[in-house]
Design an enzyme around this catalytic site. Sequence first.
Site, short mmCIF file in Angstrom:
data_model
loop_
_atom_site.label_atom_id
_atom_site.label_comp_id
_atom_site.label_asym_id
_atom_site.label_seq_id
_atom_site.Cartn_x
_atom_site.Cartn_y
_atom_site.Cartn_z
N HIS A 87 29.35 52.75 46.05
CA HIS A 87 29.66 51.40 46.52
C HIS A 87 28.51 50.47 46.12
CE1 HIS A 87 30.32 47.97 49.14
NE2 HIS A 87 31.58 48.37 49.20
N GLU A 153 35.59 46.86 42.30
CA GLU A 153 35.15 45.91 43.32
C GLU A 153 34.17 44.93 42.68
OE1 GLU A 153 35.68 47.49 47.58
OE2 GLU A 153 33.69 48.06 46.94
P1 13P Z 1 35.63 42.97 51.76
O1 13P Z 1 37.08 43.36 51.86
O2 13P Z 1 35.03 42.60 53.07
O3 13P Z 1 35.42 41.92 50.70
O4 13P Z 1 34.83 44.28 51.29
C1 13P Z 1 35.24 44.95 50.16
C2 13P Z 1 34.45 46.19 50.05
O5 13P Z 1 33.26 46.16 49.75
C3 13P Z 1 35.12 47.46 50.38
O6 13P Z 1 34.36 48.55 49.99
#
Ligand code: 13P
Length: 241
Positions: A87, A153
């Site tokens: 992450h 992401e």
């Molecule tokens: P948000 O949905 O709060 O933008 O976070 C995304 C995330 O980092 C999930 O791992």
Amino acid sequence: MRKYLIAGNWKMNSAPGGAFDPGSPYQAHADIDVVVFPTYLDLERCIKAKIISGPQFGHIEEHGAHTGDISLKMCKDLGSIYCLCGHSDRRGEHSETSEEVAAQVTAALEYGLHPIVCIGETLEQKQAGKTEEVLKEMMAPLPLESDITIAYEPVWAISRGDPDTPAATPDDAQNMHALIRSLLPKDRRSVTRILYGGSMKPDNAEALLSQPDIDGGLVGGASLKPEAFQEIVDAASKLTK
Ligand code: 13P
């Protein structure tokens, strides 16, 4: 063909109220895969409540002198099914390199956990036109021929508590997912799931999830609100029908 997967990443937050109740939106779903990544403190409760879950990070060694860490193997033995790897919080705050993330993915597979590995560019990298280069660098050491899930992401779209953070547009997200899919080995392209993460919410979930290369969501902020998470699960479920 690729079943939707909606994952909630609770990050460093306590479980939402009612999360462990029967019928909560975090429970396993008939049509789609629903997974939760709680803190270690809530992991056992999730497992006891029959919530498909796993750690947000795990050490690659089974045990040993690693103060403050918990191993992927321990999480597997507890009953975890999935684990998050790489992450952006971990890459940023704990300086995890792409090689270290790949080692976590390999270890997770060895222990029988299904890794969801996060990749994505920062705003600076995007503005410098380096997105493709960054994604390739993050993907290069991964065992892409294995049964893993990728979560795209974009770091600039992660809400970090700001509900006004804009998500990637469905078109932009689709383009990135198609690029990521093209970087997979040929025989994995139709089967490997690629999730979108970054401000996925009830009001944009359907538009994002209906893109051909978006196979689910990795949801942060909205996963802490049971009603919002339920709506995202419902959007994915509706699209399977
Ligand atoms: P948000 O949905 O709060 O933008 O976070 C995304 C995330 O980092 C999930 O791992």
